[in-house]
Design an enzyme around this catalytic site. Structure first.
Site, PDB file in Angstrom:
ATOM      1  N   ARG A 219       0.951  -1.199   0.105  1.00  0.00           N
ATOM      2  CA  ARG A 219       0.006   0.158   0.062  1.00  0.00           C
ATOM      3  C   ARG A 219       0.826   1.113  -0.187  1.00  0.00           C
ATOM      4  O   ARG A 219       1.765   1.393   0.893  1.00  0.00           O
ATOM      5  CB  ARG A 219      -1.060  -0.150   1.270  1.00  0.00           C
ATOM      6  CG  ARG A 219      -1.666  -1.292   1.506  1.00  0.00           C
ATOM      7  CD  ARG A 219      -3.077  -0.930   1.218  1.00  0.00           C
ATOM      8  NE  ARG A 219      -3.750  -2.393   1.075  1.00  0.00           N
ATOM      9  CZ  ARG A 219      -4.903  -2.625   1.842  1.00  0.00           C
ATOM     10  NH1 ARG A 219      -5.415  -1.749   2.655  1.00  0.00           N
ATOM     11  NH2 ARG A 219      -5.563  -3.870   1.984  1.00  0.00           N
ATOM     12  N   GLU A 221       0.632   4.117   1.046  1.00  0.00           N
ATOM     13  CA  GLU A 221      -0.142   4.887   2.053  1.00  0.00           C
ATOM     14  C   GLU A 221       1.060   5.849   2.704  1.00  0.00           C
ATOM     15  O   GLU A 221       2.155   5.361   2.932  1.00  0.00           O
ATOM     16  CB  GLU A 221      -0.870   4.144   3.277  1.00  0.00           C
ATOM     17  CG  GLU A 221      -1.740   3.627   2.982  1.00  0.00           C
ATOM     18  CD  GLU A 221      -2.270   2.384   3.784  1.00  0.00           C
ATOM     19  OE1 GLU A 221      -1.439   2.206   4.705  1.00  0.00           O
ATOM     20  OE2 GLU A 221      -3.446   1.894   3.876  1.00  0.00           O
ATOM     21  N   ARG A 227       1.137   1.461  13.427  1.00  0.00           N
ATOM     22  CA  ARG A 227       0.382   0.385  12.939  1.00  0.00           C
ATOM     23  C   ARG A 227       0.125  -0.018  11.534  1.00  0.00           C
ATOM     24  O   ARG A 227      -0.582  -0.804  11.072  1.00  0.00           O
ATOM     25  CB  ARG A 227      -0.888   0.361  13.721  1.00  0.00           C
ATOM     26  CG  ARG A 227      -1.747   1.452  13.448  1.00  0.00           C
ATOM     27  CD  ARG A 227      -3.020   1.309  14.146  1.00  0.00           C
ATOM     28  NE  ARG A 227      -4.069   2.125  13.510  1.00  0.00           N
ATOM     29  CZ  ARG A 227      -3.935   3.593  13.835  1.00  0.00           C
ATOM     30  NH1 ARG A 227      -3.163   4.276  14.520  1.00  0.00           N
ATOM     31  NH2 ARG A 227      -5.088   4.247  13.324  1.00  0.00           N
ATOM     32  N   HIS A 228       0.975   1.066  10.717  1.00  0.00           N
ATOM     33  CA  HIS A 228       1.052   1.088   9.275  1.00  0.00           C
ATOM     34  C   HIS A 228       2.257   0.770   8.731  1.00  0.00           C
ATOM     35  O   HIS A 228       3.252   1.133   9.119  1.00  0.00           O
ATOM     36  CB  HIS A 228       0.382   2.291   8.514  1.00  0.00           C
ATOM     37  CG  HIS A 228      -1.072   2.563   8.601  1.00  0.00           C
ATOM     38  ND1 HIS A 228      -1.455   3.522   9.921  1.00  0.00           N
ATOM     39  CD2 HIS A 228      -2.090   2.146   8.313  1.00  0.00           C
ATOM     40  CE1 HIS A 228      -2.860   3.345   9.805  1.00  0.00           C
ATOM     41  NE2 HIS A 228      -3.399   2.681   8.619  1.00  0.00           N
ATOM     42  N   GLU A 360      -7.355  -1.886  14.425  1.00  0.00           N
ATOM     43  CA  GLU A 360      -8.261  -2.828  13.533  1.00  0.00           C
ATOM     44  C   GLU A 360      -7.188  -3.954  13.113  1.00  0.00           C
ATOM     45  O   GLU A 360      -6.287  -3.833  12.353  1.00  0.00           O
ATOM     46  CB  GLU A 360      -8.645  -1.915  12.277  1.00  0.00           C
ATOM     47  CG  GLU A 360      -9.280  -2.651  11.294  1.00  0.00           C
ATOM     48  CD  GLU A 360      -9.468  -1.910  10.119  1.00  0.00           C
ATOM     49  OE1 GLU A 360      -9.738  -0.642   9.785  1.00  0.00           O
ATOM     50  OE2 GLU A 360      -9.042  -2.710   8.979  1.00  0.00           O
ATOM     51  N   SER A 363     -10.871  -7.070   8.296  1.00  0.00           N
ATOM     52  CA  SER A 363     -11.927  -6.648   7.883  1.00  0.00           C
ATOM     53  C   SER A 363     -12.603  -7.399   6.922  1.00  0.00           C
ATOM     54  O   SER A 363     -11.869  -8.249   6.193  1.00  0.00           O
ATOM     55  CB  SER A 363     -12.030  -5.058   7.309  1.00  0.00           C
ATOM     56  OG  SER A 363     -11.171  -5.052   6.261  1.00  0.00           O
ATOM     57  N   ARG A 411      -0.358  -7.145  12.355  1.00  0.00           N
ATOM     58  CA  ARG A 411      -0.956  -6.146  13.831  1.00  0.00           C
ATOM     59  C   ARG A 411      -1.533  -7.545  14.642  1.00  0.00           C
ATOM     60  O   ARG A 411      -1.394  -7.257  15.958  1.00  0.00           O
ATOM     61  CB  ARG A 411      -2.429  -5.790  12.918  1.00  0.00           C
ATOM     62  CG  ARG A 411      -1.872  -4.493  12.386  1.00  0.00           C
ATOM     63  CD  ARG A 411      -3.220  -3.542  12.060  1.00  0.00           C
ATOM     64  NE  ARG A 411      -2.931  -2.337  11.364  1.00  0.00           N
ATOM     65  CZ  ARG A 411      -3.566  -1.692  10.967  1.00  0.00           C
ATOM     66  NH1 ARG A 411      -4.902  -1.593  10.998  1.00  0.00           N
ATOM     67  NH2 ARG A 411      -3.296  -0.604  10.308  1.00  0.00           N
TER      68      ARG A 411
HETATM   69  P1  AMO Z   1      -8.138  -3.843   4.622  1.00  0.00           P
HETATM   70  O1  AMO Z   1      -7.637  -2.813   3.641  1.00  0.00           O
HETATM   71  O2  AMO Z   1      -9.191  -3.288   5.853  1.00  0.00           O
HETATM   72  O3  AMO Z   1      -9.194  -4.836   3.825  1.00  0.00           O
HETATM   73  O4  AMO Z   1      -6.995  -4.637   5.092  1.00  0.00           O
HETATM   74  C1  AMO Z   1      -7.264  -5.866   5.920  1.00  0.00           C
HETATM   75  C2  AMO Z   1      -6.307  -5.585   7.056  1.00  0.00           C
HETATM   76  O5  AMO Z   1      -5.175  -5.701   6.762  1.00  0.00           O
HETATM   77  C3  AMO Z   1      -4.270  -5.066   7.934  1.00  0.00           C
HETATM   78  N1  AMO Z   1      -3.749  -3.841   7.095  1.00  0.00           N
HETATM   79  C4  AMO Z   1      -2.500  -3.103   7.199  1.00  0.00           C
HETATM   80  N2  AMO Z   1      -1.630  -3.731   8.125  1.00  0.00           N
HETATM   81  C5  AMO Z   1      -0.377  -3.025   8.223  1.00  0.00           C
HETATM   82  N3  AMO Z   1       0.025  -1.749   7.469  1.00  0.00           N
HETATM   83  C6  AMO Z   1      -1.137  -1.624   6.471  1.00  0.00           C
HETATM   84  N4  AMO Z   1      -0.664  -0.304   5.568  1.00  0.00           N
HETATM   85  C7  AMO Z   1      -2.186  -2.221   6.264  1.00  0.00           C
HETATM   86  N5  AMO Z   1      -3.248  -2.056   5.722  1.00  0.00           N
HETATM   87  C8  AMO Z   1      -4.270  -3.147   6.160  1.00  0.00           C
HETATM   88  C9  AMO Z   1      -5.135  -4.444   8.864  1.00  0.00           C
HETATM   89  C10 AMO Z   1      -6.511  -4.554   8.057  1.00  0.00           C
HETATM   90  O6  AMO Z   1      -7.771  -4.820   8.857  1.00  0.00           O
HETATM   91  N6  AMO Z   1      -9.657  -6.883   0.905  1.00  0.00           N
HETATM   92  C11 AMO Z   1     -10.051  -6.242   2.207  1.00  0.00           C
HETATM   93  C12 AMO Z   1     -10.381  -7.592   3.215  1.00  0.00           C
HETATM   94  C13 AMO Z   1     -11.591  -8.203   2.842  1.00  0.00           C
HETATM   95  O7  AMO Z   1     -12.477  -7.797   2.749  1.00  0.00           O
HETATM   96  O8  AMO Z   1     -11.503  -9.558   2.659  1.00  0.00           O
HETATM   97  C14 AMO Z   1      -8.849  -5.573   2.749  1.00  0.00           C
HETATM   98  O9  AMO Z   1      -7.765  -5.527   2.150  1.00  0.00           O
HETATM   99  O10 AMO Z   1      -5.288  -5.235   9.921  1.00  0.00           O
END
Ligand code: AMO
Length: 437
Positions: A219, A221, A227-228, A360, A363, A411
């Site tokens: 990502r 981001e 946590r990211h 979180e 999801s 996480r």
């Molecule tokens: P989402 O974008 O919420 O959902 O990602 C799922 C889970 O991945 C973790 N996560 C991260 N952990 C660390 N750094 C990040 N930048 C990061 N982004 C996300 C989180 C998050 O809850 N396709 C959907 C899932 C689904 O519906 O099946 C998805 O990607 O713990």
């Protein structure tokens, strides 16, 4: 030098016990301490499983061996050959009376960090020297716990009849919306690094029924938080003929089993980390998004329906919901195009997030399985269905209703280990400012 290796298999520190007293063994590891004491030299040797005390006695060893042991640089890689003896030390049952030492590779001092942890270093410095940092039992405990959690997760999913799959990480079309994609040149075409396996895992339900994938996702981001990361591991499942409640139950089961397995198999590691892990109460609490904003109103924080729950709101909520809990039924506008909406109210989606405190963890939701509706949802999210033709065509091949989720493994390991920074639980973290080592 050591020519008995072929006879004596190398043993790990954790394999040495009283049953071996009197036996000749060989061990290998890194020198943690050297303490010469007159005619004796005490060497503490660490391997990945623990430490062994090794004693050289001037009267039992050659002068060459004795001098080598005396002058060995700390953290050098060595092999030891000797006899297992009962130990008088309280910390171990046995020790090794050494006959021979081989310096496999000398450590060059000064080292960038002290892997015994006696001299503390910043996280950044530790990450710069990650391979050495992992010699520290504190750091290696985190990754042993991650390893056990992963095994446990796989076991649960296999027991639930999921098939493990691998989907492409170089992709032509975004799965989660276009804003945070890393792009790259793919033989003259624009390609992207996968943000999730979302579209593939959904497609696979129409043949393989239940699939899971554990992999790295990317990502772009910019958020620089504890946590990211820009590269993280996600555990993804997708199940045919299922609704969100079905996959929430699987997630709950999987989380509880992983905690149990870590508690049973990582006692030593949890102790090193000073982590008191408890088995959560089941079933996990389930509140709707609307209840969450009501809760927040009660605590003086006003959130309008449709607004996301930011960190401040989630922290507030976690005061009331201390253990694991689900927030369900999010506003449709906050969820991606592939999430199904309520039959009687399309402003609310069939979605959920699994929370621990303000973190979180996962999801997911019931997916849109009707092609026409999916096209409408794409447009509603400002996306062009033409760009999703490869995906949409599969919805005309007998696509079952399906549901799934993605759990952020890193996480979850933050929770298991009690670490507050995601970088602690990732071997080589990638964030906006870190691309090495
Ligand atoms: P989402 O974008 O919420 O959902 O990602 C799922 C889970 O991945 C973790 N996560 C991260 N952990 C660390 N750094 C990040 N930048 C990061 N982004 C996300 C989180 C998050 O809850 N396709 C959907 C899932 C689904 O519906 O099946 C998805 O990607 O713990």
């Amino acid at each position: 030098m050591i020519n008995n290796e072929a006879i004596e298999k190398r043993l790990f520190a954790s394999e040495l016990n009283k049953n071996l007293i009197g036996k000749k063994v060989s061990i290998a590891g890194w020198v943690e301490d050297v303490r010469p004491l007159g005619a004796l030299i005490f060497l503490t040797v660490r391997d990945v499983s623990g430490v062994v005390q090794v004693i050289f006695n001037k009267s039992n060893t050659s002068q060459n061996v004795f001098l080598t042991a005396k002058s060995v640089a700390r953290q050098s890689a060595i092999k030891i050959y000797g006899t297992v003896k009962e130990s008088k030390a309280k910390v171990a049952n046995v020790e090794i009376q050494a006959e021979n030492i081989q310096i496999v590779s000398k450590a060059q001092h000064p080292l960038p960090i002290d892997p015994t942890g006696r001299v503390g270093s910043s996280l950044d410095l530790r990450l710069d020297s990650r391979a050495l940092d992992l010699r520290n039992p504190f750091t290696s405990a985190i990754f042993k716990i991650k390893h056990i959690a992963l095994q446990s997760i796989r076991k649960t999913l296999l027991d639930e009849k999921f098939i493990e799959v691998n989907t492409p990480k170089i992709i032509g079309q975004a799965a989660e919306g276009g804003a945070n994609l890393f792009s790259l040149d793919y033989f003259g075409k624009k390609a992207f690094l996968a943000q999730s396996p979302q579209l593939y895992k959904e497609q696979l339900t129409l043949s393989l029924d239940r699939v899971f994938e554990i992999s790295t996702y990317f990502r772009a981001e910019k958020s620089h938080t504890r946590r990211h990361l820009n590269e993280f591991v996600s555990v993804d499942i997708e199940a045919a003929f299922s609704y969100k409640e079905d996959v929430m139950d699987i997630l709950e089961k999987m989380v509880v089993k992983a905690i149990n397995d870590v508690l049973n198999n990582c006692k030593k590691e949890l102790k090193v980390l000073n982590r008191e892990l408890e088995i959560p109460k089941v079933p996990f609490e389930r509140i709707t998004y609307s209840q969450a904003i009501e809760d927040l109103k009660g605590s003086g924080l006003k959130i309008k329906f449709g607004e996301d729950l930011n960190t401040k709101a989630l922290r507030r909520l976690s005061k009331r919901h201390k253990d694991f809990y689900f927030i369900t039924d999010w506003p449709t506008s906050l969820k991606p195009f592939y999430i199904e909406t309520k039959k009687d109210d399309d402003k609310i989606s069939e979605s959920f997030d699994l929370m621990y405190g303000y973190l979180e963890l996962a999801s997911g939701g019931t997916r849109v399985s009707d092609r026409e509706k999916l096209e409408k949802r794409l447009m509603y999210c400002g996306l062009d269905p033409k760009n999703f033709s490869e995906h949409l065509k599969t919805f005309s091949w007998g696509m079952p209703v399906h549901a799934g989720w993605g759990l952020g493994l890193d996480r979850f390991v933050m929770f298991l280990t009690g670490m507050k920074n995601i970088r602690e639980v990732v071997l080589y973290p990638r964030d906006r400012f870190r691309l090495t080592p």
